[in-house]
Design a protein around this motif. Structure first.
Motif, PDB file in Angstrom:
ATOM      1  N   VAL A 159      26.969 -33.727 109.604  1.00  0.00           N
ATOM      2  CA  VAL A 159      26.327 -32.468 109.220  1.00  0.00           C
ATOM      3  C   VAL A 159      25.320 -32.092 110.686  1.00  0.00           C
ATOM      4  O   VAL A 159      24.934 -31.089 111.228  1.00  0.00           O
ATOM      5  N   ASP A 160      24.183 -33.252 110.681  1.00  0.00           N
ATOM      6  CA  ASP A 160      23.285 -33.298 111.587  1.00  0.00           C
ATOM      7  C   ASP A 160      23.984 -32.830 113.012  1.00  0.00           C
ATOM      8  O   ASP A 160      23.394 -32.023 113.832  1.00  0.00           O
ATOM      9  N   ILE A 177      22.915 -15.964 118.270  1.00  0.00           N
ATOM     10  CA  ILE A 177      23.403 -16.564 117.244  1.00  0.00           C
ATOM     11  C   ILE A 177      22.494 -18.222 116.982  1.00  0.00           C
ATOM     12  O   ILE A 177      22.649 -18.667 118.082  1.00  0.00           O
ATOM     13  N   ARG A 178      22.275 -18.398 115.848  1.00  0.00           N
ATOM     14  CA  ARG A 178      21.216 -19.589 115.897  1.00  0.00           C
ATOM     15  C   ARG A 178      22.157 -20.405 114.620  1.00  0.00           C
ATOM     16  O   ARG A 178      22.623 -20.047 113.857  1.00  0.00           O
ATOM     17  N   VAL A 179      22.056 -21.905 114.863  1.00  0.00           N
ATOM     18  CA  VAL A 179      22.381 -22.846 113.722  1.00  0.00           C
ATOM     19  C   VAL A 179      21.460 -23.875 113.493  1.00  0.00           C
ATOM     20  O   VAL A 179      21.004 -24.484 114.467  1.00  0.00           O
ATOM     21  N   ASN A 180      21.042 -24.100 112.401  1.00  0.00           N
ATOM     22  CA  ASN A 180      20.015 -25.131 111.792  1.00  0.00           C
ATOM     23  C   ASN A 180      20.369 -25.790 110.538  1.00  0.00           C
ATOM     24  O   ASN A 180      21.419 -25.515 110.059  1.00  0.00           O
ATOM     25  N   CYS A 181      19.674 -26.855 110.098  1.00  0.00           N
ATOM     26  CA  CYS A 181      20.086 -27.367 109.164  1.00  0.00           C
ATOM     27  C   CYS A 181      18.709 -27.768 108.083  1.00  0.00           C
ATOM     28  O   CYS A 181      17.795 -28.064 108.799  1.00  0.00           O
ATOM     29  N   VAL A 182      19.038 -27.820 106.916  1.00  0.00           N
ATOM     30  CA  VAL A 182      17.806 -28.165 105.829  1.00  0.00           C
ATOM     31  C   VAL A 182      18.687 -29.281 105.108  1.00  0.00           C
ATOM     32  O   VAL A 182      19.590 -29.409 104.767  1.00  0.00           O
ATOM     33  N   LYS A 183      17.384 -30.209 105.071  1.00  0.00           N
ATOM     34  CA  LYS A 183      17.835 -31.702 104.452  1.00  0.00           C
ATOM     35  C   LYS A 183      16.997 -31.797 103.358  1.00  0.00           C
ATOM     36  O   LYS A 183      15.883 -32.491 103.453  1.00  0.00           O
ATOM     37  N   PRO A 184      17.462 -31.554 102.305  1.00  0.00           N
ATOM     38  CA  PRO A 184      16.695 -31.560 100.906  1.00  0.00           C
ATOM     39  C   PRO A 184      16.455 -32.865 100.782  1.00  0.00           C
ATOM     40  O   PRO A 184      17.227 -33.936 101.012  1.00  0.00           O
ATOM     41  N   GLY A 185      15.309 -33.327  99.971  1.00  0.00           N
ATOM     42  CA  GLY A 185      14.902 -34.664  99.384  1.00  0.00           C
ATOM     43  C   GLY A 185      15.069 -34.546  97.755  1.00  0.00           C
ATOM     44  O   GLY A 185      16.181 -33.916  97.462  1.00  0.00           O
TER      45      GLY A 185
END
Length: 255
Positions: A159-160, A177-185
């Motif tokens: 996914v990263d 258009i923007r693409v980002n990622c959240v990586k929960p702890g």
């Protein structure tokens, strides 16, 4: 208008839906096996009277389903401004028990399905003057994987890279258009977590506490609102990615 996959069950995706609805966004709730819960959530949001909400159902790993769901959402609302890829599977499994079918299932749901959803959404966003935002949900522990998840972590690590690659690709269609990622702890711990396990998890973060689904939801909304952030994978983990206190390098496999 916001579409969040995997938002029917009482997990992080549901908190994301509530976050956006609370800030005036029309929302589409998605579920596969939790369809009744998804419809209930949509009905609750509509009953509050501020925004519109619908529920859609489908197994994202099946051929054509991501595109069909995006089409349903756009047909109803006339546009799609934000996609949040929250749907995922995970379950402890000993390495000697993992077979090729297990790996394929993890990649189908955790990696390929978000890709297909993102591409379908980006095709809609490309025709919109304002473009749109896509946020994928990853996992902080892809940098420090723990035991019994050897099939899960490769699918989430993808996914990263997918996030960064799609940010580059979709900007060629529409620079907005923007693409980002959240990586929960460690958030939303299971109810059967012992006090000892909870304390160890708290001690594994710099702030000495575990997070909430709302922390993840707030970060997701921030990435959508800040138009100068693109291609970023943001840990929301209380510093756990960078912090390994003595004696706590190995934490119970629950966070």
């Amino acid at each position: 208008m916001v579409f969040v996959t995997g938002s029917g069950a009482a997990r992080v995706g549901r908190a994301v839906i509530r976050e956006f609805a609370a800030h005036g966004c029309h929302v589409a709730v998605h579920a596969n096996s939790s369809a009744a819960e998804a419809q209930e959530l949509a009905d609750q949001i509509v009953a509050q009277g501020a925004v519109q909400a619908i529920a859609v159902q489908g197994a994202l790993q099946e051929e054509g389903v991501p595109e069909s769901l995006v089409r349903q959402v756009v047909d109803h609302f006339g546009r799609l401004d934000i996609l949040v890829n929250s749907a995922a599977i995970w379950s402890p499994q000993k390495i000697n028990e993992v077979n090729a079918s297990d790996l394929q299932r993890y990649f189908d749901i955790n990696t390929i399905a978000p890709f297909m959803c993102a591409r379908a959404a980006a095709k809609v966003m490309a025709a919109q003057d304002c473009g749109g935002a896509i946020v994928n949900l990853g996992d902080w522990a892809t940098v420090r994987p723990y035991l019994d998840h050897a099939a899960y972590f490769p699918s989430k690590a993808g996914v990263d890279m997918m996030t960064r690659s799609l940010a580059v690709e979709f900007a060629q269609w529409n620079q907005k258009i923007r693409v980002n990622c959240v990586k929960p702890g460690p958030v939303m711990l299971p109810q059967d977590v012992s006090d000892h396990q909870r304390q160890r998890l708290c001690e594994s973060t710099l702030g000495g506490n575990v997070g909430t689904a709302e922390h993840v939801a707030h970060a997701t909304r921030m990435l959508c609102e800040n138009t100068f952030i693109n291609g970023v994978c943001l840990p929301v983990d209380g510093g756990r990615t960078i912090y390994a206190p003595d004696g706590l390098q190995t934490i119970e496999n629950i966070g």
